[in-house]
Write a protein that holds these residues in place. Structure first.
Motif, PDB file in Angstrom:
ATOM      1  N   LEU A  25     -43.096 -24.505  34.302  1.00  0.00           N
ATOM      2  CA  LEU A  25     -43.693 -24.731  35.616  1.00  0.00           C
ATOM      3  C   LEU A  25     -44.993 -23.954  35.751  1.00  0.00           C
ATOM      4  O   LEU A  25     -45.995 -24.474  36.277  1.00  0.00           O
ATOM      5  N   ALA A  26     -45.012 -22.713  35.273  1.00  0.00           N
ATOM      6  CA  ALA A  26     -46.228 -21.901  35.337  1.00  0.00           C
ATOM      7  C   ALA A  26     -47.352 -22.538  34.534  1.00  0.00           C
ATOM      8  O   ALA A  26     -48.523 -22.550  34.973  1.00  0.00           O
ATOM      9  N   LEU A  27     -47.030 -23.088  33.385  1.00  0.00           N
ATOM     10  CA  LEU A  27     -48.048 -23.755  32.576  1.00  0.00           C
ATOM     11  C   LEU A  27     -48.580 -24.994  33.278  1.00  0.00           C
ATOM     12  O   LEU A  27     -49.785 -25.277  33.233  1.00  0.00           O
ATOM     13  N   ILE A  28     -47.675 -25.724  33.919  1.00  0.00           N
ATOM     14  CA  ILE A  28     -48.098 -26.924  34.648  1.00  0.00           C
ATOM     15  C   ILE A  28     -49.025 -26.549  35.796  1.00  0.00           C
ATOM     16  O   ILE A  28     -50.067 -27.188  36.028  1.00  0.00           O
ATOM     17  N   VAL A  29     -48.667 -25.498  36.530  1.00  0.00           N
ATOM     18  CA  VAL A  29     -49.512 -25.051  37.650  1.00  0.00           C
ATOM     19  C   VAL A  29     -50.890 -24.640  37.150  1.00  0.00           C
ATOM     20  O   VAL A  29     -51.912 -24.879  37.801  1.00  0.00           O
ATOM     21  N   ASN A  36     -49.815 -33.594  25.098  1.00  0.00           N
ATOM     22  CA  ASN A  36     -51.200 -33.819  24.716  1.00  0.00           C
ATOM     23  C   ASN A  36     -51.959 -34.739  25.673  1.00  0.00           C
ATOM     24  O   ASN A  36     -52.794 -35.536  25.263  1.00  0.00           O
ATOM     25  N   GLU A  37     -51.662 -34.667  26.941  1.00  0.00           N
ATOM     26  CA  GLU A  37     -52.434 -35.446  27.906  1.00  0.00           C
ATOM     27  C   GLU A  37     -53.869 -34.912  27.921  1.00  0.00           C
ATOM     28  O   GLU A  37     -54.107 -33.706  27.888  1.00  0.00           O
ATOM     29  N   SER A  38     -54.820 -35.817  27.992  1.00  0.00           N
ATOM     30  CA  SER A  38     -56.223 -35.410  27.965  1.00  0.00           C
ATOM     31  C   SER A  38     -56.779 -35.138  29.353  1.00  0.00           C
ATOM     32  O   SER A  38     -57.794 -34.455  29.497  1.00  0.00           O
ATOM     33  N   VAL A  45     -49.937 -33.889  41.797  1.00  0.00           N
ATOM     34  CA  VAL A  45     -49.548 -34.880  40.795  1.00  0.00           C
ATOM     35  C   VAL A  45     -48.861 -34.193  39.616  1.00  0.00           C
ATOM     36  O   VAL A  45     -47.851 -34.677  39.091  1.00  0.00           O
ATOM     37  N   ARG A  46     -49.391 -33.051  39.204  1.00  0.00           N
ATOM     38  CA  ARG A  46     -48.793 -32.321  38.083  1.00  0.00           C
ATOM     39  C   ARG A  46     -47.366 -31.877  38.421  1.00  0.00           C
ATOM     40  O   ARG A  46     -46.470 -31.946  37.575  1.00  0.00           O
ATOM     41  N   TYR A  53     -39.820 -35.334  34.239  1.00  0.00           N
ATOM     42  CA  TYR A  53     -39.412 -35.281  32.838  1.00  0.00           C
ATOM     43  C   TYR A  53     -37.906 -35.118  32.728  1.00  0.00           C
ATOM     44  O   TYR A  53     -37.317 -34.230  33.347  1.00  0.00           O
ATOM     45  N   PHE A  54     -37.287 -35.935  31.908  1.00  0.00           N
ATOM     46  CA  PHE A  54     -35.851 -35.841  31.686  1.00  0.00           C
ATOM     47  C   PHE A  54     -35.489 -34.476  31.114  1.00  0.00           C
ATOM     48  O   PHE A  54     -34.438 -33.915  31.436  1.00  0.00           O
TER      49      PHE A  54
END
Length: 217
Positions: A25-29, A36-38, A45-46, A53-54
């Motif tokens: 979660l911290a990485l997403i924030v 590898n999303e560009s 949205v993040r 994600y499952f």
């Protein structure tokens, strides 16, 4: 296994699962890429994608069940048995699908690599080990397998619907834009079969372990 030891085992799983989910979660924030999303979408949205994600959902189920068992390693009940089966099957499939379908596609490093391994390898392995050594035993039954399939089927339906609307797919093997509907539906049928096989395997293993540990059952 003594109740105090079983509580400790489940407690370790809960702590590791919590660290994995919170770290991801911290990485997403912070805007770290997933698979590898560009692009780097807005925070809202993040966060919405994070809970889509499952892998995250299955790790959250492991966390919840482990917390319950850390408090009472013999916790039981009809609803609990269904949730426990769904959790164990879900986290097992998470590990298997990652290892065979997703791992070869990833090129991660640093924190992203570490948290990826926690979510997809360490937590699944720890959850399985805790189930084997700490139980509780005698709770798995075949009728639960069908019930355990409901949440991945619902997840698949919602993911396909959202992907058709937004064009975003959480995993390559479910990317309709890239693979087409026929290939994606075939992939999902294969995953559903894997779910069922894992569920029946858990039932058989639980019965075998219960016979070896009648007092735990």
């Amino acid at each position: 296994m003594k109740p105090t030891t079983a509580r400790a085992v489940h407690g370790v799983v809960a702590v590791v699962a919590a660290v994995a989910v919170v770290w991801q979660l911290a990485l997403i924030v912070n805007g770290e890429a997933v698979l590898n999303e560009s692009s780097r979408p807005d925070l809202g949205v993040r966060l919405a994608r994070f809970v889509s994600y499952f892998t995250v959902l299955s790790n959250l189920l492991v966390l919840g069940c482990s917390v319950v068992l850390a408090r009472n390693p013999l916790h039981d009940g009809l609803r609990w048995r269904l949730v426990r089966m769904a959790t164990m099957v879900g986290i097992t499939v998470t590990g298997v699908v990652h290892w065979f379908l997703l791992r070869p596609l990833l090129d991660l490093s640093g924190s992203s690599y570490a948290v990826d391994k926690l979510l997809h390898v360490v937590v699944p392995v720890l959850a399985l080990v805790a189930w084997v050594v700490a139980g509780p035993r005698g709770q798995a039954a075949r009728p639960q397998v069908l019930g355990a399939l409901l949440w991945p089927l619902l997840w698949s339906a919602l993911t396909l619907l959202r992907g058709a609307v937004t064009g975003w797919w959480p995993y390559p093997f479910i990317d309709v834009d890239e693979l087409g509907w026929a290939r994606v539906l075939a992939n999902l049928v294969g995953v559903a079969v894997l779910f069922a096989l894992c569920g029946f395997a858990f039932v058989a293993a639980d019965r075998a372990l219960a016979r070896r540990s009648p007092r735990a059952a």
